[in-house]
Design a protein around this motif. Structure first.
Motif, PDB file in Angstrom:
ATOM      1  N   SER A 254      31.636  16.510  19.158  1.00 60.11           N
ATOM      2  CA  SER A 254      32.640  16.961  20.133  1.00 60.11           C
ATOM      3  C   SER A 254      33.138  15.795  20.984  1.00 60.11           C
ATOM      4  O   SER A 254      34.331  15.689  21.270  1.00 60.11           O
ATOM      5  N   ALA A 255      32.234  14.927  21.400  1.00 59.57           N
ATOM      6  CA  ALA A 255      32.627  13.771  22.208  1.00 59.57           C
ATOM      7  C   ALA A 255      33.551  12.847  21.422  1.00 59.57           C
ATOM      8  O   ALA A 255      34.560  12.361  21.954  1.00 59.57           O
ATOM      9  N   LEU A 256      33.238  12.601  20.159  1.00 57.97           N
ATOM     10  CA  LEU A 256      34.090  11.747  19.338  1.00 57.97           C
ATOM     11  C   LEU A 256      35.466  12.363  19.121  1.00 57.97           C
ATOM     12  O   LEU A 256      36.489  11.663  19.180  1.00 57.97           O
ATOM     13  N   VAL A 257      35.515  13.655  18.886  1.00 57.29           N
ATOM     14  CA  VAL A 257      36.804  14.337  18.729  1.00 57.29           C
ATOM     15  C   VAL A 257      37.591  14.254  20.032  1.00 57.29           C
ATOM     16  O   VAL A 257      38.793  13.961  20.039  1.00 57.29           O
ATOM     17  N   GLY A 258      36.938  14.473  21.161  1.00 60.19           N
ATOM     18  CA  GLY A 258      37.603  14.390  22.456  1.00 60.19           C
ATOM     19  C   GLY A 258      38.142  13.003  22.737  1.00 60.19           C
ATOM     20  O   GLY A 258      39.270  12.844  23.206  1.00 60.19           O
ATOM     21  N   LEU A 259      37.362  11.981  22.436  1.00 61.86           N
ATOM     22  CA  LEU A 259      37.829  10.607  22.635  1.00 61.86           C
ATOM     23  C   LEU A 259      39.013  10.300  21.725  1.00 61.86           C
ATOM     24  O   LEU A 259      39.975   9.645  22.132  1.00 61.86           O
ATOM     25  N   GLY A 260      38.954  10.791  20.503  1.00 64.70           N
ATOM     26  CA  GLY A 260      40.068  10.583  19.571  1.00 64.70           C
ATOM     27  C   GLY A 260      41.341  11.237  20.067  1.00 64.70           C
ATOM     28  O   GLY A 260      42.423  10.648  20.024  1.00 64.70           O
ATOM     29  N   LEU A 261      41.220  12.466  20.556  1.00 66.66           N
ATOM     30  CA  LEU A 261      42.401  13.157  21.093  1.00 66.66           C
ATOM     31  C   LEU A 261      42.913  12.471  22.354  1.00 66.66           C
ATOM     32  O   LEU A 261      44.119  12.372  22.563  1.00 66.66           O
ATOM     33  N   GLY A 262      42.022  11.980  23.173  1.00 64.28           N
ATOM     34  CA  GLY A 262      42.425  11.242  24.371  1.00 64.28           C
ATOM     35  C   GLY A 262      43.169   9.971  24.006  1.00 64.28           C
ATOM     36  O   GLY A 262      44.186   9.632  24.600  1.00 64.28           O
ATOM     37  N   TYR A 263      42.680   9.277  22.989  1.00 69.08           N
ATOM     38  CA  TYR A 263      43.352   8.063  22.531  1.00 69.08           C
ATOM     39  C   TYR A 263      44.759   8.392  22.050  1.00 69.08           C
ATOM     40  O   TYR A 263      45.718   7.717  22.407  1.00 69.08           O
ATOM     41  N   LEU A 264      44.880   9.435  21.259  1.00 73.70           N
ATOM     42  CA  LEU A 264      46.200   9.836  20.775  1.00 73.70           C
ATOM     43  C   LEU A 264      47.119  10.191  21.934  1.00 73.70           C
ATOM     44  O   LEU A 264      48.287   9.818  21.948  1.00 73.70           O
ATOM     45  N   GLY A 265      46.583  10.915  22.903  1.00 73.77           N
ATOM     46  CA  GLY A 265      47.382  11.338  24.051  1.00 73.77           C
ATOM     47  C   GLY A 265      47.890  10.189  24.885  1.00 73.77           C
ATOM     48  O   GLY A 265      48.992  10.228  25.404  1.00 73.77           O
ATOM     49  N   PHE A 266      47.100   9.131  25.019  1.00 76.93           N
ATOM     50  CA  PHE A 266      47.498   8.017  25.868  1.00 76.93           C
ATOM     51  C   PHE A 266      48.169   6.880  25.106  1.00 76.93           C
ATOM     52  O   PHE A 266      48.879   6.090  25.684  1.00 76.93           O
ATOM     53  N   GLU A 267      47.932   6.780  23.826  1.00 75.44           N
ATOM     54  CA  GLU A 267      48.528   5.695  23.054  1.00 75.44           C
ATOM     55  C   GLU A 267      49.772   6.127  22.282  1.00 75.44           C
ATOM     56  O   GLU A 267      50.721   5.388  22.195  1.00 75.44           O
ATOM     57  N   ILE A 268      49.778   7.300  21.724  1.00 74.92           N
ATOM     58  CA  ILE A 268      50.900   7.734  20.895  1.00 74.92           C
ATOM     59  C   ILE A 268      52.010   8.345  21.740  1.00 74.92           C
ATOM     60  O   ILE A 268      53.158   7.953  21.636  1.00 74.92           O
ATOM     61  N   ILE A 269      51.684   9.285  22.605  1.00 75.97           N
ATOM     62  CA  ILE A 269      52.699   9.971  23.403  1.00 75.97           C
ATOM     63  C   ILE A 269      53.411   9.029  24.364  1.00 75.97           C
ATOM     64  O   ILE A 269      54.628   9.023  24.401  1.00 75.97           O
ATOM     65  N   PRO A 270      52.716   8.149  25.133  1.00 69.25           N
ATOM     66  CA  PRO A 270      53.452   7.215  25.989  1.00 69.25           C
ATOM     67  C   PRO A 270      54.358   6.279  25.194  1.00 69.25           C
ATOM     68  O   PRO A 270      55.371   5.839  25.695  1.00 69.25           O
TER      69      PRO A 270
END
Length: 149
Positions: free
Chosen positions: A11-27
């Motif tokens: 769960s932590a790895l999935v959360g970190l991955g989604l956080g990375y996508l949210g801050f790197e891809i969307i911006p």
């Protein structure tokens, strides 16, 4: 290994991955929008304290401060209500950062932006360091925000 520990790690790895996508891809998409807005820009004044406006095709105006804070990724995590800028809710509102950073982090805001003392900001700044003129313009924008309230 205990099943609950394994579930936590996944769960932590999935959360970190989604956080990375949210801050790197969307911006990245937001910065493309900023680039498109900049294409319609009038020539800027050399005075950083003077606000310039950029008019989008929708008729909305975007201040020079908004454009700068957006292009450097600040608004991905922070809002600046003193400049009427909505951003992310992950970080604190930066309206009073000009006044509060030194007491909170032990150094003036311009030094903090060069070498942050917080772990989160250290990671952000090291991945996208700010030039001296960008720091000066951000400090001026945050000073303006604090003076507006």
């Amino acid at each position: 290994m205990n099943k609950s520990i394994l579930i936590f790690i996944v769960s932590a790895l999935v959360g970190l991955g989604l956080g990375y996508l949210g801050f790197e891809i969307i911006p990245a998409n937001d910065s493309q929008k900023t680039t498109q807005v900049a294409a319609h820009e009038e020539p800027k004044s050399t005075n950083p304290e003077k606000e310039t406006a950029v008019e989008e095709t929708t008729g909305e105006t975007v201040s020079a401060e908004a454009e700068l804070l957006q292009s450097k990724g600040c608004l991905g995590c922070h809002s600046v209500s003193g400049l009427n800028l909505q951003g992310g809710a992950t970080g604190p509102d930066l309206t009073f950062a000009y006044e509060n950073v030194e007491s909170k982090h032990g150094k003036p805001i311009n030094e903090f932006l060069k070498e942050p003392t917080s772990a989160v900001m250290s990671g952000v700044i090291s991945g996208n360091p700010l030039a001296d003129d960008e720091i000066e313009n951000i400090v001026n924008a945050l000073k303006k925000a604090s003076e507006s309230n």
